[in-house]
Each structure stands twice: as structure tokens, then as C-alpha cells.
Enzyme design. Sequence first.
Site, PDB file in Angstrom:
ATOM      1  CB  SER A  11     -10.081   4.769 -13.774  1.00 41.36           C
ATOM      2  OG  SER A  11     -10.659   4.708 -12.482  1.00 41.36           O
ATOM      3  CE  LYS A  12     -12.131  -0.486  -9.251  1.00 36.35           C
ATOM      4  NZ  LYS A  12     -10.996  -1.029  -8.438  1.00 36.35           N
TER       5      LYS A  12
ATOM      6  CG  ASP B 143      -2.055   0.968   1.150  1.00 38.28           C
ATOM      7  OD1 ASP B 143      -1.782   2.180   0.982  1.00 38.28           O
ATOM      8  OD2 ASP B 143      -3.227   0.545   1.260  1.00 38.28           O
TER       9      ASP B 143
ATOM     10  NE  ARG C 262     -20.480  11.999  -6.338  1.00 40.18           N
ATOM     11  CZ  ARG C 262     -20.417  10.874  -5.628  1.00 40.18           C
ATOM     12  NH1 ARG C 262     -20.981   9.765  -6.077  1.00 40.18           N
ATOM     13  NH2 ARG C 262     -19.794  10.840  -4.467  1.00 40.18           N
TER      14      ARG C 262
ATOM     15  CB  VAL D 231     -28.288  15.456   1.381  1.00 40.81           C
ATOM     16  CG1 VAL D 231     -29.090  14.630   0.381  1.00 40.81           C
ATOM     17  CG2 VAL D 231     -28.195  14.736   2.718  1.00 40.81           C
TER      18      VAL D 231
ATOM     19  CB  THR E 122      -3.819   4.361  -8.762  1.00 42.04           C
ATOM     20  OG1 THR E 122      -2.774   5.137  -8.189  1.00 42.04           O
ATOM     21  CG2 THR E 122      -4.163   3.209  -7.838  1.00 42.04           C
TER      22      THR E 122
ATOM     23  CG  ASN F 208     -27.686   8.908  -1.472  1.00 41.27           C
ATOM     24  OD1 ASN F 208     -27.369   7.728  -1.383  1.00 41.27           O
ATOM     25  ND2 ASN F 208     -27.326   9.669  -2.493  1.00 41.27           N
TER      26      ASN F 208
ATOM     27  CE1 TYR G 145     -13.281   3.912  -7.967  1.00 39.39           C
ATOM     28  CE2 TYR G 145     -15.655   3.936  -8.308  1.00 39.39           C
ATOM     29  CZ  TYR G 145     -14.521   3.335  -7.794  1.00 39.39           C
ATOM     30  OH  TYR G 145     -14.631   2.147  -7.113  1.00 39.39           O
TER      31      TYR G 145
ATOM     32  CG  HIS H   5     -25.414  11.989  -8.160  1.00 36.45           C
ATOM     33  ND1 HIS H   5     -25.931  12.700  -7.100  1.00 36.45           N
ATOM     34  CD2 HIS H   5     -25.038  10.794  -7.650  1.00 36.45           C
ATOM     35  CE1 HIS H   5     -25.864  11.966  -6.008  1.00 36.45           C
ATOM     36  NE2 HIS H   5     -25.333  10.797  -6.319  1.00 36.45           N
TER      37      HIS H   5
ATOM     38  CB  THR I 198     -16.984  -0.642  -8.425  1.00 35.28           C
ATOM     39  OG1 THR I 198     -18.178   0.071  -8.131  1.00 35.28           O
ATOM     40  CG2 THR I 198     -16.327   0.032  -9.636  1.00 35.28           C
ATOM     41  CG  ASP I 199     -22.397  -1.183  -7.914  1.00 37.82           C
ATOM     42  OD1 ASP I 199     -21.513  -0.312  -7.764  1.00 37.82           O
ATOM     43  OD2 ASP I 199     -23.452  -1.187  -7.243  1.00 37.82           O
ATOM     44  CD  GLU I 200     -19.529   4.186  -8.338  1.00 34.54           C
ATOM     45  OE1 GLU I 200     -19.094   5.079  -9.082  1.00 34.54           O
ATOM     46  OE2 GLU I 200     -19.599   4.309  -7.109  1.00 34.54           O
TER      47      GLU I 200
HETATM   48  P1  NAD Z   1     -10.004   3.113  -0.021  1.00 32.72           P
HETATM   49  O1  NAD Z   1      -9.871   4.408  -0.753  1.00 32.72           O
HETATM   50  O2  NAD Z   1     -10.528   3.109   1.366  1.00 32.72           O
HETATM   51  O3  NAD Z   1      -8.586   2.381   0.017  1.00 32.72           O
HETATM   52  C1  NAD Z   1      -7.723   2.351  -1.060  1.00 32.72           C
HETATM   53  C2  NAD Z   1      -6.344   1.928  -0.569  1.00 32.72           C
HETATM   54  O4  NAD Z   1      -5.478   1.812  -1.700  1.00 32.72           O
HETATM   55  C3  NAD Z   1      -5.700   2.933   0.387  1.00 32.72           C
HETATM   56  O5  NAD Z   1      -5.117   2.258   1.480  1.00 32.72           O
HETATM   57  C4  NAD Z   1      -4.628   3.596  -0.470  1.00 32.72           C
HETATM   58  O6  NAD Z   1      -3.505   4.046   0.278  1.00 32.72           O
HETATM   59  C5  NAD Z   1      -4.261   2.470  -1.411  1.00 32.72           C
HETATM   60  N1  NAD Z   1      -3.687   2.943  -2.673  1.00 32.72           N
HETATM   61  C6  NAD Z   1      -4.159   3.943  -3.471  1.00 32.72           C
HETATM   62  N2  NAD Z   1      -3.339   4.105  -4.515  1.00 32.72           N
HETATM   63  C7  NAD Z   1      -2.357   3.175  -4.402  1.00 32.72           C
HETATM   64  C8  NAD Z   1      -1.224   2.834  -5.183  1.00 32.72           C
HETATM   65  N3  NAD Z   1      -0.929   3.491  -6.307  1.00 32.72           N
HETATM   66  N4  NAD Z   1      -0.435   1.828  -4.772  1.00 32.72           N
HETATM   67  C9  NAD Z   1      -0.713   1.167  -3.619  1.00 32.72           C
HETATM   68  N5  NAD Z   1      -1.746   1.454  -2.837  1.00 32.72           N
HETATM   69  C10 NAD Z   1      -2.569   2.441  -3.218  1.00 32.72           C
HETATM   70  O7  NAD Z   1     -10.893   2.206  -0.969  1.00 32.72           O
HETATM   71  P2  NAD Z   1     -11.942   1.057  -0.600  1.00 32.72           P
HETATM   72  O8  NAD Z   1     -13.264   1.668  -0.401  1.00 32.72           O
HETATM   73  O9  NAD Z   1     -11.356   0.172   0.441  1.00 32.72           O
HETATM   74  O10 NAD Z   1     -11.990   0.278  -1.996  1.00 32.72           O
HETATM   75  C11 NAD Z   1     -11.100  -0.814  -2.253  1.00 32.72           C
HETATM   76  C12 NAD Z   1     -11.387  -1.359  -3.625  1.00 32.72           C
HETATM   77  O11 NAD Z   1     -12.737  -1.790  -3.717  1.00 32.72           O
HETATM   78  C13 NAD Z   1     -11.209  -0.329  -4.748  1.00 32.72           C
HETATM   79  O12 NAD Z   1     -10.622  -0.969  -5.839  1.00 32.72           O
HETATM   80  C14 NAD Z   1     -12.632   0.109  -5.078  1.00 32.72           C
HETATM   81  O13 NAD Z   1     -12.732   0.498  -6.415  1.00 32.72           O
HETATM   82  C15 NAD Z   1     -13.393  -1.162  -4.797  1.00 32.72           C
HETATM   83  N6  NAD Z   1     -14.806  -1.003  -4.393  1.00 32.72           N
HETATM   84  C16 NAD Z   1     -15.144  -0.189  -3.360  1.00 32.72           C
HETATM   85  C17 NAD Z   1     -16.478  -0.105  -2.946  1.00 32.72           C
HETATM   86  C18 NAD Z   1     -16.901   0.760  -1.796  1.00 32.72           C
HETATM   87  O14 NAD Z   1     -18.086   0.886  -1.532  1.00 32.72           O
HETATM   88  N7  NAD Z   1     -15.986   1.356  -1.033  1.00 32.72           N
HETATM   89  C19 NAD Z   1     -17.448  -0.837  -3.623  1.00 32.72           C
HETATM   90  C20 NAD Z   1     -17.075  -1.666  -4.706  1.00 32.72           C
HETATM   91  C21 NAD Z   1     -15.742  -1.737  -5.071  1.00 32.72           C
HETATM   92  O1  TDX Z   2     -21.343  14.174   1.138  1.00 30.17           O
HETATM   93  C1  TDX Z   2     -21.963  13.379   0.416  1.00 30.17           C
HETATM   94  N1  TDX Z   2     -23.281  13.588   0.138  1.00 30.17           N
HETATM   95  C2  TDX Z   2     -24.025  12.790  -0.672  1.00 30.17           C
HETATM   96  O2  TDX Z   2     -25.205  13.019  -0.897  1.00 30.17           O
HETATM   97  C3  TDX Z   2     -21.321  12.217  -0.169  1.00 30.17           C
HETATM   98  C4  TDX Z   2     -19.868  11.940   0.089  1.00 30.17           C
HETATM   99  C5  TDX Z   2     -22.081  11.407  -0.982  1.00 30.17           C
HETATM  100  N2  TDX Z   2     -23.379  11.684  -1.243  1.00 30.17           N
HETATM  101  C6  TDX Z   2     -24.146  10.767  -2.116  1.00 30.17           C
HETATM  102  C7  TDX Z   2     -23.510  10.458  -3.446  1.00 30.17           C
HETATM  103  C8  TDX Z   2     -23.955   9.042  -3.715  1.00 30.17           C
HETATM  104  O3  TDX Z   2     -25.236   9.048  -4.330  1.00 30.17           O
HETATM  105  O4  TDX Z   2     -24.212   9.520  -1.426  1.00 30.17           O
HETATM  106  C9  TDX Z   2     -24.095   8.416  -2.333  1.00 30.17           C
HETATM  107  C10 TDX Z   2     -22.892   7.583  -1.916  1.00 30.17           C
HETATM  108  O5  TDX Z   2     -21.732   8.365  -2.183  1.00 30.17           O
HETATM  109  P1  TDX Z   2     -20.251   7.802  -1.914  1.00 30.17           P
HETATM  110  O6  TDX Z   2     -20.168   7.354  -0.495  1.00 30.17           O
HETATM  111  O7  TDX Z   2     -19.289   8.832  -2.407  1.00 30.17           O
HETATM  112  O8  TDX Z   2     -20.238   6.477  -2.786  1.00 30.17           O
HETATM  113  P2  TDX Z   2     -20.489   6.224  -4.359  1.00 30.17           P
HETATM  114  O9  TDX Z   2     -20.241   7.435  -5.147  1.00 30.17           O
HETATM  115  O10 TDX Z   2     -21.831   5.551  -4.489  1.00 30.17           O
HETATM  116  O11 TDX Z   2     -19.312   5.172  -4.656  1.00 30.17           O
HETATM  117  C11 TDX Z   2     -18.998   4.130  -3.696  1.00 30.17           C
HETATM  118  O12 TDX Z   2     -19.540   2.903  -4.092  1.00 30.17           O
HETATM  119  C12 TDX Z   2     -18.962   2.249  -5.190  1.00 30.17           C
HETATM  120  C13 TDX Z   2     -17.506   3.997  -3.487  1.00 30.17           C
HETATM  121  O13 TDX Z   2     -16.958   5.234  -3.083  1.00 30.17           O
HETATM  122  C14 TDX Z   2     -16.837   3.474  -4.729  1.00 30.17           C
HETATM  123  O14 TDX Z   2     -15.448   3.280  -4.484  1.00 30.17           O
HETATM  124  C15 TDX Z   2     -17.465   2.158  -5.080  1.00 30.17           C
HETATM  125  O15 TDX Z   2     -16.935   1.674  -6.272  1.00 30.17           O
END
Ligand code: NAD
Ligand code: TDX
Length: 342
Positions: free
Chosen positions: A156-157, A33, A276, A209, A100, A252, A153, A279, A125-127
Site C-alpha cells: 500500500s505504501k 488526524d 511473521r 520474538v 488510508t 531484533n 502494508y 517476514h 518507507t524503506d519497506e
Molecule cells: P503511527 O501508526 O504511529 O501514526 C499514524 C497516524 O496516522 C495516527 O495518528 C493515526 O491516527 C493517523 N491516521 C491513520 N489513518 C488516518 C486517516 N485515514 N486519516 C487521518 N489520520 C489517520 O505511524 P508512524 O510510525 O508515526 O508512521 C508515520 C508515517 O511514517 C507512515 O506513513 C509510515 O508509513 C511512515 N514510516 C514509519 C516508519 C516507522 O518506523 N514507524 C518508518 C518509515 C516510514
Molecule cells: O512483537 C514483535 N516481535 C518481533 O520479533 C514485533 C512487534 C516485531 N518483531 C520483529 C518484526 C520485525 O523484524 O521486529 C522487527 C520490527 O518490527 P516492527 O516494529 O513491527 O517494525 P517493521 O515491521 O520493521 O516496520 C516498521 O518499520 C518500517 C514500521 O512499523 C513501519 O511503519 C515502517 O514503514
Amino acid sequence: MNILVTGGAGFIGSNFIFHMIKKYPDYRIVCIDSLTYAGNLATLEPLLKRRNFRFVRASITDKAEVDKLFEEEKPDIAVNFAAESHVDRSIENPSVFLETNILGTQILMDACRKYGIKRYHQVSTDEVYGDLPLDRPDLFFTEETSIHTSSPYSASKAGADLLAGAYYRTYGLPVTISRCSNNYGPYQFPEKLIPLMIVNALADKPLPVYGKGENVRDWLYVEDHCIAIDLIIHGGRIGEIYNIGGHNEMKNIDIVKIICEELKKPESLIAYVADRKGHDMRYAVDPAKIHRELGWLPETKFEDGIRRTIRWYLENKSWWKEIVSGEYRNRYERLSKEMKIN
Ligand code: NAD
Ligand code: TDX
């Protein structure tokens, strides 16, 4: 078994490491990391002295470091969580997302080819499927849904997913991909909806929100995501994509109201702010394939998971207060002096 976990100092990666160490105490886990703003070594600190755990601070975009690590560790399985993960940041500055999320994935997969790997798992991700309309509750994302991204985002995924598919077909790299819906739970960085609202509500700060708050996400407790990845890396079919989701769609605004209620804070803290850009309206995942093939079903109900999550943030204030103050950024320097890491 030696498992390389990238991005393990982040939210889902750290939960996955805890899950694996508990379930497979004999496995060796190596975490790489780079500790971006989203990585917090405090999360992994209790593991740093374990014999079969190793933390390496390096970027997956650094080919020399990645190759060196593969040369030393010869992992059996690599699970790639490392990513820039916040949609809002990708709208402000897409470059690092491409570096990244796409180039980092390529460098990792090249190392997997060079040194040999039993499985490379791409955490997606489902996105990547874009969004669904609110007035068609009968529609869900399946693995056959076409890619249709909205944000830098998600683009890129999707790029990384396509590259992983290409490495499977062209080079025979043993790849699997999972596409999960929104996660929540402990150790989530307080920029994402649920932890941001908890942390702000506790400080009596406004709860921003976006738009009308009517966007729908399909929320899954993080441990259920970790269990699904565990099943895939041990039994998922090579070359396949698996959707992961909880059939737990919520608006939300309803989530924010639940958080206010649980914390006994007034809904007057809610502040409707500019929407956003681009969005996505609704995400909803059909997890039938992973259920059918691997027997996975979500175990944690939302009402239990959200209470557990809120309790975790109440009981671990120092974890997120260090983030809010910025102090967490000094932890690597301190720990690397105190303990021998790397
Ligand atoms: P996060 O942002 O909390 O963590 C990402 C981690 O990756 C951090 O520790 C960061 O330091 C590290 N990182 C970033 N760039 C890097 C690099 N170049 N080299 C090495 N380490 C690096 O993210 P998360 O929410 O834990 O998501 C993890 C994975 O799951 C991601 O690939 C994301 O796309 C995917 N994902 C997240 C969600 C969600 O709801 N959070 C849902 C579906 C998929
Ligand atoms: O301050 C806020 N207010 C608000 O209304 C934030 C941060 C978000 N939102 C809304 C935007 C989205 O509709 O809430 C919803 C969730 O937002 P996020 O927590 O930023 O998540 P989202 O954009 O749905 O993406 C997340 O899920 C899929 C993760 O961040 C991604 O990494 C993952 O792939």
C-alpha cells in the site's frame, strides 16, 4: 508558512510537529488526524492552546473534510504521515491499509492540485524495496532499487509512492518522497518492537520474538527522521525520492537483549514465537543522496538514542498506561469539550 501535517497524533508525525514548532515558531501548523487506535491526542495536548497550531479530527479519506480544510487553510506545504503503519495488522486486515494509504493519498493530492500547494511531501518507507539477504552485507537500498513489496502494508505504501510519482509527471504536482528505515523514540505506539519490549519488560511479561530473532532492521532515532524531512521540504528537489537511514543495522534479538540489560530484566522473559508471514529479512538504507544534496547525516548514536527512549518510557508511564488500558480513546471527547478544537 502554513504547513499541513497529516497523522500528527501518531509517532513520527507528533515528533515532527514538535520539531517544527521549536525550530520555526512563526510557522502555522495544522494537523489533520482521524485518531485511529494509533493516534493519541494526549501527545498533542500541550499544543492545543497555541495560537498558530490547529488540530482537526478528520480522515484523509474524507474528501469533503479534506477539501474544506484546504479551502480554509490554503496550506503552503502538506506532509503526509497519516497511514496505517503496522505490518502485522496489514496481514490480518489489508482493506483499511489500501483505503488510508492509497486512497487517502489520492484525496490529499487532489486537494493539493485543486487549491494549489508549493510542495506535497509523501512520507514513505524503506519497506517498499522489499528485503535484502543476510549474507550480502555489501548490498543496500538506493533510490534506484526496484520496488518489491512483501506485506499488504508495504504494497500500500508503494502504491501511494507510485501515485505520487504519477501526479508529479501527469499534473506537475510539486511532489517529494522520502523512504526511511525503522524509527524509534518517544511516543511510539507500544505495538512496535522497541516500545512493546520496553512496556512488556517493565510488567515482567513475555517478550515475543518472531522466528529466531535474526531479522535485521536499520534503526534511526525519530528526531533524525524529522530533521531529514525538514531539509527535504525546504530544499529537496521536486520530483525526487530521498532515502533516509542511519547505517545502524541490528538484529531484533540483540535489540531485545539490550532492552533487558538496560531495564535489569532477565533474558528468560524472551519468548520465541511463530514467525511473521512473509517476514522481511534485512533492511539497509543507503542515505548517500540526502547527504550529498542536503547535507543530512544522523546525529543520534543508537546507544544514546535507545537509552533516551527507555528513559522516556520510564518517565512517561501515564502516556503508555492510558494506551494499554484503552483510556486514551476517550481523550478527544474530553478535550473537545474542555477546549475549542477544530
Ligand atoms: P503511527 O501508526 O504511529 O501514526 C499514524 C497516524 O496516522 C495516527 O495518528 C493515526 O491516527 C493517523 N491516521 C491513520 N489513518 C488516518 C486517516 N485515514 N486519516 C487521518 N489520520 C489517520 O505511524 P508512524 O510510525 O508515526 O508512521 C508515520 C508515517 O511514517 C507512515 O506513513 C509510515 O508509513 C511512515 N514510516 C514509519 C516508519 C516507522 O518506523 N514507524 C518508518 C518509515 C516510514
Ligand atoms: O512483537 C514483535 N516481535 C518481533 O520479533 C514485533 C512487534 C516485531 N518483531 C520483529 C518484526 C520485525 O523484524 O521486529 C522487527 C520490527 O518490527 P516492527 O516494529 O513491527 O517494525 P517493521 O515491521 O520493521 O516496520 C516498521 O518499520 C518500517 C514500521 O512499523 C513501519 O511503519 C515502517 O514503514
